[in-house]
Scaffold this active site. Structure first.
Site, PDB file in Angstrom:
ATOM      1  N   LEU A 138      -1.675   0.688   1.322  1.00  0.00           N
ATOM      2  CA  LEU A 138      -2.001   0.168  -0.134  1.00  0.00           C
ATOM      3  C   LEU A 138      -0.323   0.682  -0.804  1.00  0.00           C
ATOM      4  CD1 LEU A 138      -2.637  -2.223  -1.852  1.00  0.00           C
ATOM      5  CD2 LEU A 138      -4.636  -0.343  -2.351  1.00  0.00           C
ATOM      6  N   ARG A 162       6.216   2.052  -6.126  1.00  0.00           N
ATOM      7  CA  ARG A 162       6.442   3.259  -5.913  1.00  0.00           C
ATOM      8  C   ARG A 162       7.500   3.254  -4.750  1.00  0.00           C
ATOM      9  NH1 ARG A 162       1.157   7.596  -6.827  1.00  0.00           N
ATOM     10  NH2 ARG A 162       0.572   7.037  -5.291  1.00  0.00           N
ATOM     11  N   ASN A 178       0.736  -4.394  -3.272  1.00  0.00           N
ATOM     12  CA  ASN A 178       0.435  -4.930  -3.889  1.00  0.00           C
ATOM     13  C   ASN A 178       0.952  -5.184  -5.773  1.00  0.00           C
ATOM     14  OD1 ASN A 178      -2.855  -5.525  -4.332  1.00  0.00           O
ATOM     15  ND2 ASN A 178      -2.941  -3.490  -5.585  1.00  0.00           N
ATOM     16  N   ASN A 233      -3.221  -7.830  -7.947  1.00  0.00           N
ATOM     17  CA  ASN A 233      -3.651  -6.513  -7.836  1.00  0.00           C
ATOM     18  C   ASN A 233      -4.655  -6.425  -8.356  1.00  0.00           C
ATOM     19  OD1 ASN A 233      -3.189  -4.362  -8.398  1.00  0.00           O
ATOM     20  ND2 ASN A 233      -2.774  -4.035 -10.413  1.00  0.00           N
ATOM     21  N   ASP A 287     -13.263   2.957  -2.095  1.00  0.00           N
ATOM     22  CA  ASP A 287     -13.691   3.900  -0.690  1.00  0.00           C
ATOM     23  C   ASP A 287     -15.257   3.949  -1.180  1.00  0.00           C
ATOM     24  OD1 ASP A 287     -13.208   4.828  -3.252  1.00  0.00           O
ATOM     25  OD2 ASP A 287     -12.663   6.508  -3.060  1.00  0.00           O
ATOM     26  N   ARG A 332     -16.738   6.469 -11.325  1.00  0.00           N
ATOM     27  CA  ARG A 332     -17.465   5.872  -9.851  1.00  0.00           C
ATOM     28  C   ARG A 332     -18.450   6.533 -10.100  1.00  0.00           C
ATOM     29  NH1 ARG A 332     -13.037   6.736  -6.159  1.00  0.00           N
ATOM     30  NH2 ARG A 332     -13.918   8.311  -4.720  1.00  0.00           N
TER      31      ARG A 332
END
Length: 919
Positions: free
Chosen positions: A668, A672, A697, A723, A833, A876
């Site tokens: 992903l 960049r 993305n 995105n 994740d 998170r």
């Protein structure tokens, strides 16, 4: 003659004159000689003398032509310059000549090399042609051997009856309808794909009487179903919605029957039709009672024994959430296991069994035996005794505080509003459900509503009355989520409930949550379950679950990828054979028509959970590339090792029962390009790599002049619709392998680490195997969960920025996992994740596996990622607590197990070791 004579005469007469001429000529020659002598000898002397005299008369230092000391005339300035120029030109000429000779020599050598290369190319072409011929012959021989050893199968001929065909002969009684005598299999070939035609209820009179919410929800789910077709001529099944009706509309049975028989594809008896009557309230009427439905199946929540045809009709759950998704924030957690009350019951019986019988004797005659016993009085007395004993805290109320809900005769009416009942059930470990006293009523919408509400909030249902037909009972294993107790055992119920362990209670609660979410919660789940049950009964395989179509972004490749010494510093260790053949996709295990494959898929997934595709039922969606988690070698020959039983060397092959396998890298990225190109170049020469899927993305396309590296395998750049970090786990159709290496564009992994992780994953295909480990912790002061990334010997998560997982989980994440989790990932642009770790641990009830001792893998000098934001960890924390609410408990499991290799990079003689060890 005359002239000659005259000359002689004249000469004789003039002798003196002749002598003068001769003397004059001699004088002229002598003078000329003397003049030349003077010019040649004396003139230079005179000139020299003159010049010398002129030079001496000038000023000192201005002599030009005077004599020089040592006769060094070249010391004059302009003469010196000319001399230097001459010397320089001479030197340059000498150098150029040397270079010319050197170049001529090199040209001669290059010409010789060109001739040698031309000969080598010709030889290579000949060798390549020979190899192609050998390969072609080998492939031809292989096909011949396969044709000789495999039977030739072809699709069966599809039978389509005439449009007006009456079908099978009618059974003697409508109650005798079963699939073998009331269903036309010829309309449903095995390869038909199970096409379903859904009638538009608005085109019929009864459609205007339907509840708007029920009708709208049904139409929405029908439009999105994969089996629904608009071509009625090829349909296998025909579906019509007849309820629930609006209040106070009452449609007479004769009128409804007439409208059913007027359906355009009814074909006189309604074979291959399904009549659906969904109930949204507990007092829904039995609309199809006293209606002749012919050979059509009936799916509803209320059945009398004279109506219900086992194995043919379907008992469905009530449609409580018509146009809304369940609110997971209102659902209580599954832990603690024990709640305030051991069990609860609220209800009021409007009419007893005896009062509901118009004549006791006529009923006895109908039952052809003794009249059924009315156990309700015994139940009431027993439950009140348990409540008065104070051994456990229970709540039983047999009289409603407010007006009870309308109900059928002998049925226990519901008390209060739905919200009040749910609040009480949230405090209950068990929920008692007393079936109607009338044995002719095999199921009612009131009982189905009680069951629905109990499963929704995690109260384990305890059904008193074994004669009840629970929803989808012939397919679901209700004994794993509920207790069904005969009414005569009511005195033993208290003992039975107290004897269950906490682990059994949690397992039943978790399985009940799965049943509710998968088959009860929404209109989609109910409609899909009805179709799945019928499809399974007639033995038609399920349609493969869809894959995400990859929209490729065109890009230029050809840049030679270098080899990072830090990535390929493996010494003399062979990480694996270099793949010289095209990429090898994993075999696609589609469910077929054999019992062995079906049994396999029903057996491997034994841990109950709300998102299993194959928990305890055989009629769930089928994946295009099924999960072969156990490393089964179906389709491969057993491998016993190398020649002479010496075993396969570690470097020679992957080994195991599936010796040939590759993995796909999913990377992903977001704007960049330089970091991405460096990461792709580091994959050059990686063994067992099938392809690289770059998930672009960003809405901004890559630069047109960007040159992508050539790493020896295809690089697929996929454009996304938006995105979203969820795009990392989409099951792209370009992923042709079971193994997926999910990696960030700035992750820095060596080739030996990747290969080690791949080999470990092959030994644990049902788990996440990766590198960065994290863990969760309980915050005692705030009574909440925390996300922790500190270095620790214990972990419960492996981040998917560098981890292997099975493609099976990509389907579950994208299509089965609750949408609320994916929405939160999009909201925070974070936590994808963690969501994957929650999902896999929930499915398998196993922790992930961490390999190697490294903890971070970011590349030096790369731009900062999202994880460097200060709010990253706060988000998170929130994600973990929200995911726990959605799942109802904390599925993550702690582990201190880490896999390292003793001999992975140890240089040992090949004749001393051929094994692969773990610690």
């Amino acid at each position: 003659m005359t002239g000659y004579t005259m000359l002689r005469n004249g000469g004789a007469g003039n002798g003196g004159q002749t002598c003068m001429l001769r003397w004059s000529n001699r004088i002229r020659l002598t003078w000329l000689s003397f003049t030349l002598f003077v010019i040649l000898v004396f003139f230079p002397l005179i000139a020299h003398y003159y010049l010398t005299t002129l030079d001496e008369a000038d000023e000192a230092g201005k002599r030009i032509f005077g004599p020089r000391v040592g006769n060094e005339l070249c010391e004059v300035k302009h003469v010196l310059d000319l001399c230097r120029i001459r010397e320089s030109v001479s030197e340059e000429l000498l150098q150029l000549e040397a270079k010319r000779q050197e170049l001529n020599s090199e040209i001669a050598k290059l010409n010789l090399k060109i001739e040698a290369c031309k000969k080598s190319i010709e030889n290579a072409k000949q060798d390549l042609l020979q190899l192609k011929n050998v390969i072609s012959q080998t492939e031809h021989s292989y096909k011949e051997l396969m044709a000789q050893n495999q039977p030739k199968l072809s699709l069966p001929i599809r039978l389509l009856p005439e449009k007006d065909d009456a079908g099978l002969p009618p059974p003697k009684a409508t109650r005798g309808c079963r699939l073998h005598n009331c269903f036309d299999y010829s309309r449903c070939p095995l390869t038909s794909g199970f096409p379903v035609y859904v009638y538009d209820s608005d085109q019929f009179v009864f459609g205007s009487y339907l509840d708007p919410l029920v009708k709208q929800a049904f139409q929405a789910t029908a439009r999105a179903n994969v089996y629904v077709t608009e071509n009625a001529d090829i349909a296998c099944l025909y579906v019509i919605l007849v309820g629930e009706m609006q209040e106070p509309v009452v449609l007479r049975p004769a009128e409804l029957e007439k409208q059913l028989y007027s359906l355009p594809h009814w074909r006189t008896d309604g074979h291959n039709h399904v009549i659906i009557n969904l109930s949204r309230k507990s007092d829904t009427q039995n609309l199809l009672y006293n209606v002749s439905t012919g050979r059509a199946m009936v799916a509803q929540s209320t059945f009398y024994a004279v109506q219900y045809r086992p194995g043919f009709d379907l008992v469905v759950s009530p449609l409580v959430h018509a146009m809304s998704e369940p609110n997971f924030m209102e659902i209580p957690p599954q832990v603690p296991v024990k709640r305030k009350y051991l069990f609860t019951f609220q209800g009021e019986k409007i009419e007893s069994l005896r009062s509901s019988l118009q004549e006791a004797r006529s009923f006895e005659e109908e039952m052809e035996g003794d009249p059924p016993a009315d156990y309700d009085d015994r139940i009431i007395a027993t439950l009140k005794a348990v409540q008065d004993s104070k051994l456990d805290q229970v709540l039983v109320e047999f009289t409603c505080k407010n007006q009870p809900k309308p109900s059928l005769p002998t049925e226990w009416a519901l008390c209060g509003e739905r919200e009040d009942r749910l609040e009480l059930l949230k405090l209950s470990t068990f929920a008692l459900i007393i079936t109607p006293g009338d044995p002719r009523l095999v199921i009612s919408s009131g009982c189905a509503t009680r069951l629905f509400e109990a499963l929704e909030v995690g109260a384990v249902p305890v059904v008193l009355g074994e004669q009840v037909q629970l929803p989808y009972q012939d397919m679901l294993q209700w004994n794993e989520a509920a207790l069904v107790v005969p009414k005569p055992r009511v005195t033993e119920v208290h003992f039975l409930l107290r004897s269950l362990s906490d682990s059994d209670l949690l397992a039943m609660r978790r399985q009940g949550r799965f049943l509710w979410e998968t088959y009860f919660s929404t209109a989609d789940s109910i409609f899909n379950t009805v179709l799945a049950m019928i499809r399974t009964r007639i033995q038609i395989p399920a349609a493969p679950i869809r894959e995400e179509a990859a929209a490729e972004i065109p890009h230029r490749s050809g840049k030679a990828a270098g080899t990072d010494p830090n990535m390929a510093d493996n010494g003399d260790l062979d990480l694996g054979p270099v793949e010289t053949e095209p990429p090898y996709a994993s075999p696609r295990y589609l469910r077929n028509f054999t019992l062995t494959v079906t049994d396999f898929y029903r057996s491997w997934n034994c841990a109950p959970g709300p998102f299993h595709l194959f928990p305890h039922t055989p009629f769930d969606p089928v994946l295009p590339s099924e999960a072969k988690f156990l490393g089964s070698g179906t389709g491969f020959r057993p491998i016993g090792g190398g020649a002479g039983g010496s075993g396969k060397e570690f470097q020679a092959a992957l080994g195991g029962n599936v010796p040939r396998e590759q993995f796909t890298v999913v990377m992903l990225t977001y704007e960049r390009e330089e970091v991405l190109m460096n990461s792709l170049e580091r994959l050059n020469g990686l063994p067992y790599l099938n392809k690289v899927v770059v998930v672009w993305n960003s809405p901004k396309l890559p630069s047109e002049d960007l040159l992508w590296p050539d790493i020896g395998v295809p690089i697929m750049v996929v454009r996304t619709e938006k995105n979203s970090l969820n795009n990392r786990f989409l099951p792209w159709n370009e992923i042709e392998t079971e193994a997926i290496l999910s990696i960030d564009d700035d992750a820095h992994l060596r080739h030996d680490e990747i290969m080690f992780g791949f080999r470990v994953w092959r030994e644990a295909r049902d788990r996440i195997v990766g590198f960065p480990g994290r863990y969760h912790a309980w915050d005692i002061p705030h009574q909440s969960w925390l996300y922790n990334s500190n270095y620790s010997c214990e972990l419960s998560m492996v981040l998917t920025g560098a981890a292997f997982f099975h493609k099976y989980y990509a389907y579950l994440y994208s299509y089965v996992m609750p949408q609320a989790i994916r929405d939160m990932v999009d909201e925070y642009i974070n936590c994808e994740d963690i969501a994957m770790n929650f999902l896999v641990s929930h499915i398998t009830r196993k922790p992930p596996i961490k390999v190697t001792s490294r903890w971070t893998f970011r590349c030096p000098g790369c731009p900062q990622a999202l994880s460097h934001d200060d709010s990253h960890f706060h988000e998170r924390h929130k994600c973990i607590n929200f995911f726990v609410k959605v799942y109802g408990y904390m599925p993550l499991l702690y582990t201190q197990f880490r896999v390292d290799s003793v001999l992975f990079k140890t240089r040992l003689p090949h004749d001393k070791t051929k094994c692969f060890k773990f610690i």
